[in-house]
Scaffold this motif. Structure first.
Motif, short mmCIF file in Angstrom:
data_model
loop_
_atom_site.label_atom_id
_atom_site.label_comp_id
_atom_site.label_asym_id
_atom_site.label_seq_id
_atom_site.Cartn_x
_atom_site.Cartn_y
_atom_site.Cartn_z
N SER A 41 12.39 55.45 28.82
CA SER A 41 12.04 56.82 28.80
C SER A 41 12.68 57.24 29.44
O SER A 41 12.45 58.81 28.72
CB SER A 41 10.52 57.04 28.41
OG SER A 41 9.87 55.14 27.70
N SER A 42 13.02 57.04 30.71
CA SER A 42 13.45 58.41 31.32
C SER A 42 15.20 58.75 31.25
O SER A 42 15.16 59.43 31.61
CB SER A 42 13.09 57.71 32.89
OG SER A 42 13.90 56.22 32.99
N TYR A 43 15.39 57.72 30.54
CA TYR A 43 16.97 58.25 30.25
C TYR A 43 17.17 58.00 28.67
O TYR A 43 18.85 58.03 28.50
CB TYR A 43 18.03 56.83 30.85
CG TYR A 43 17.97 55.69 30.82
CD1 TYR A 43 19.00 55.00 30.39
CD2 TYR A 43 17.14 54.59 31.38
CE1 TYR A 43 18.53 53.95 30.27
CE2 TYR A 43 16.96 53.42 31.22
CZ TYR A 43 17.96 52.80 30.47
OH TYR A 43 17.72 51.29 30.65
N LEU A 44 16.63 57.55 27.52
CA LEU A 44 17.02 57.12 26.63
C LEU A 44 15.78 58.14 25.73
O LEU A 44 15.02 58.90 26.23
CB LEU A 44 16.61 55.87 25.93
CG LEU A 44 17.55 54.55 26.69
CD1 LEU A 44 17.18 53.36 26.38
CD2 LEU A 44 19.69 55.27 26.47
N LYS A 45 16.76 58.64 24.43
CA LYS A 45 15.53 59.52 23.25
C LYS A 45 15.53 58.41 22.10
O LYS A 45 16.19 57.84 21.60
CB LYS A 45 16.86 60.60 22.81
CG LYS A 45 16.01 62.05 24.27
CD LYS A 45 17.23 62.85 23.85
CE LYS A 45 17.08 64.06 24.84
NZ LYS A 45 17.65 65.47 24.60
N PRO A 46 14.37 58.45 21.42
CA PRO A 46 14.58 57.78 20.24
C PRO A 46 15.96 58.02 19.40
O PRO A 46 16.08 59.09 19.47
CB PRO A 46 13.52 58.10 19.81
CG PRO A 46 12.48 58.67 20.92
CD PRO A 46 13.25 59.51 22.10
N GLU A 94 14.65 61.64 17.62
CA GLU A 94 14.19 62.62 18.74
C GLU A 94 12.93 63.32 18.59
O GLU A 94 12.14 62.96 19.97
CB GLU A 94 15.75 63.57 18.71
CG GLU A 94 16.85 62.73 19.35
CD GLU A 94 18.68 63.61 19.99
OE1 GLU A 94 17.64 65.13 20.29
OE2 GLU A 94 19.02 63.46 19.69
N SER A 95 12.64 63.57 18.16
CA SER A 95 11.54 64.46 17.79
C SER A 95 10.01 63.11 17.77
O SER A 95 8.72 63.41 17.88
CB SER A 95 10.77 65.34 16.85
OG SER A 95 10.93 64.42 15.30
N GLN A 101 7.43 60.28 18.91
CA GLN A 101 6.74 60.36 19.73
C GLN A 101 5.99 59.03 19.61
O GLN A 101 5.30 58.24 18.32
CB GLN A 101 5.10 61.61 19.46
CG GLN A 101 5.84 63.12 20.01
CD GLN A 101 6.16 62.98 20.72
OE1 GLN A 101 5.41 63.06 21.97
NE2 GLN A 101 6.96 64.27 20.95
N SER A 139 10.38 54.15 15.54
CA SER A 139 11.85 54.18 15.56
C SER A 139 12.61 53.63 17.35
O SER A 139 11.87 51.80 17.31
CB SER A 139 11.74 55.27 16.22
OG SER A 139 12.95 56.44 16.47
N LEU A 152 14.31 52.48 21.16
CA LEU A 152 15.22 53.30 21.87
C LEU A 152 16.32 52.16 22.43
O LEU A 152 16.30 51.16 21.77
CB LEU A 152 14.70 53.82 23.67
CG LEU A 152 13.44 54.25 23.03
CD1 LEU A 152 12.51 54.38 24.64
CD2 LEU A 152 13.90 55.91 23.47
#
Length: 432
Positions: free
Chosen positions: A104-109, A112-113, A115, A325, A327
């Motif tokens: 989670s520190s370097y990838l986005k789903p 992107e929104s 949760q 979703s 990563l």
């Protein structure tokens, strides 16, 4: 007078030595060579060198021993190559995963929104099938790589998933959740049956469409979901064959008609975008998985959901509702764990290496394994006659080289011995 007597004794000793040497080294008792030997001892060859019958008898014996030795080595090497129960060349018993990845520190789903609070691996194997990690190691690898949920799907059996789930509930309940399943594996398709507690019967190795439909119906009757795995991998051409790895794979359209619930849209580092588009258009489950077998691989993908709690039911509720979703990191995590060489294998490795060496004489291709005791492609056995021919050629070159070296050693040794004896005889004559 004393010098004349000494000279006579020396001549007498030398003559006696030449006669003795000649009689010892000459098998046919030819006395005519005594004078030549006495004057030129270096012309005297070893017995085996000038007696053809004795030499060829010895040569044939050495040749027979060599052929027998090669035959024994081939038998041992190829025999061990096809022997079950040979120790693995890697030792996984001391595996440790002393890192913590936070994707989670370097990838986005992908959305992107989105949760999420759960990061799940939807496809993993343990030692209950062909995975290399036992139940505890499997959990620790996933925890190290940022997962807090995993679906364990060993080939054609749910037992591994249930065993890993029990261990997680007892010792890792606050760290990771396990959802048991199995990977239905045959020569036409690989499917994950997830969230089930009993094994669905598998077979035959090449099932009919009706066989596959019945298996899907059985999973649904057990309350589970059916996910079709790694379509790009399944349709890749098998090496040595102009056929897919899994021949006659059902089409996506047919699978949807048969009632599958979703597809594995990311498998390891492969994003199956065409199938992803189909899942979007048909509102099907989008699953992702590492398909973990060996701990030296990277973690590339995490399915993410926002579950009310980190329980099997809560996570499955989100998956069933299609609220997921993922990563995705094509390069994968940099951390790796490597097993050490096996000491048991090292004991046999000199003999096992023979199997690899003599295996160059032929190729035996069987294609993809069905995980039901058979293979998915026609067997191709090809004998490499040119390799065998060159092997024989180099064996004969080795034999010639050996015989020449042997002859050189015999001649050298014979000359040295006769020189030593002559010196000894001369010294003894002087002493007298």
């Amino acid at each position: 007078m004393e010098s004349d007597d000494l000279r006579k004794r020396t001549d007498t000793s030398s003559t006696a030595f030449a006669v003795t040497s000649s009689e010892t080294l000459s098998a046919d008792g030819d006395s005519t060579s005594k004078e030549v030997i006495h004057s030129r001892p270096w012309l005297k060859w070893p017995v085996a060198a000038y007696e053809p019958k004795k030499y060829w008898t010895g040569f044939l014996l050495r040749f027979a021993v060599l052929i027998a030795l090669i035959a024994v080595l081939i038998g041992i090497g190829l025999g061990l190559r096809y022997t079950d129960g040979i120790p693995d060349h890697e030792d996984f018993s001391q595996m440790q995963f002393d890192w913590r990845v936070d994707p989670s520190s370097y990838l986005k789903p992908f959305n992107e929104s989105f949760q999420y609070n759960t990061l799940l691996d939807g496809h993993a194997h343990s030692t209950y099938s062909d995975g290399r990690l036992n139940a505890r190691q499997l959990l620790e690898w996933h925890i190290a790589n940022g997962y807090n949920a995993v679906i364990v799907t060993d080939h054609n059996s749910v037992h591994g998933g249930l065993a890993v789930e029990q261990l997680a509930l007892k010792e890792y309940a606050d760290k990771i959740t396990v959802i048991p399943g199995m990977e239905y594996t045959c020569c036409r398709i690989h499917m994950n049956f997830i969230d089930i507690n009993e094994t669905v019967p598998v077979g035959p190795p090449v099932p009919s469409d009706e066989d596959l439909r019945k298996a899907i119906e059985r999973v649904h009757a057990l309350g589970g979901l059916v996910i079709v795995n790694h379509i790009p991998w399944s349709n890749t051409t098998e090496y040595g064959y102009e056929l897919p790895r899994l021949p006659n794979h059902p089409s996506v359209a047919d699978l949807i008609d048969w009632g599958v619930d979703g597809f594995e849209v990311v498998h390891q580092d492969t994003f199956d975008y065409p199938t992803f588009q189909t899942t979007q258009a048909r509102n099907l489950i989008q699953m992702t998985g590492t398909d973990l077998h060996h701990p030296s691989v990277a973690a590339n993908v995490w399915l993410v959901v926002n579950a009310v709690n980190n329980t099997r039911k809560a996570i499955m509720d989100e998956i069933r509702a299609r609220r997921t979703s993922f990563l995705f990191d094509p390069a994968g995590t940099p951390q790796r764990a490597y097993p050490v060489p096996s000491k048991k294998y090292a004991l046999l490795s000199p003999l096992l290496t023979l199997g690899g060496y003599f295996g160059i004489f032929y190729s035996d291709s069987k294609g993809m394994y069905s995980f039901q005791g058979t293979f998915c492609h026609p067997e191709k056995l090809q004998v490499h006659k040119d390799v065998i021919g060159w092997f024989i050629f180099w064996v004969f070159i080795g034999i010639i080289a050996f015989e020449l070296v042997r002859l050189l050693i015999l001649v050298t040794w014979d000359v040295m011995v006769r020189r030593w004896r002559r010196r000894r005889a001369n010294i003894m004559g002087l002493d007298e």
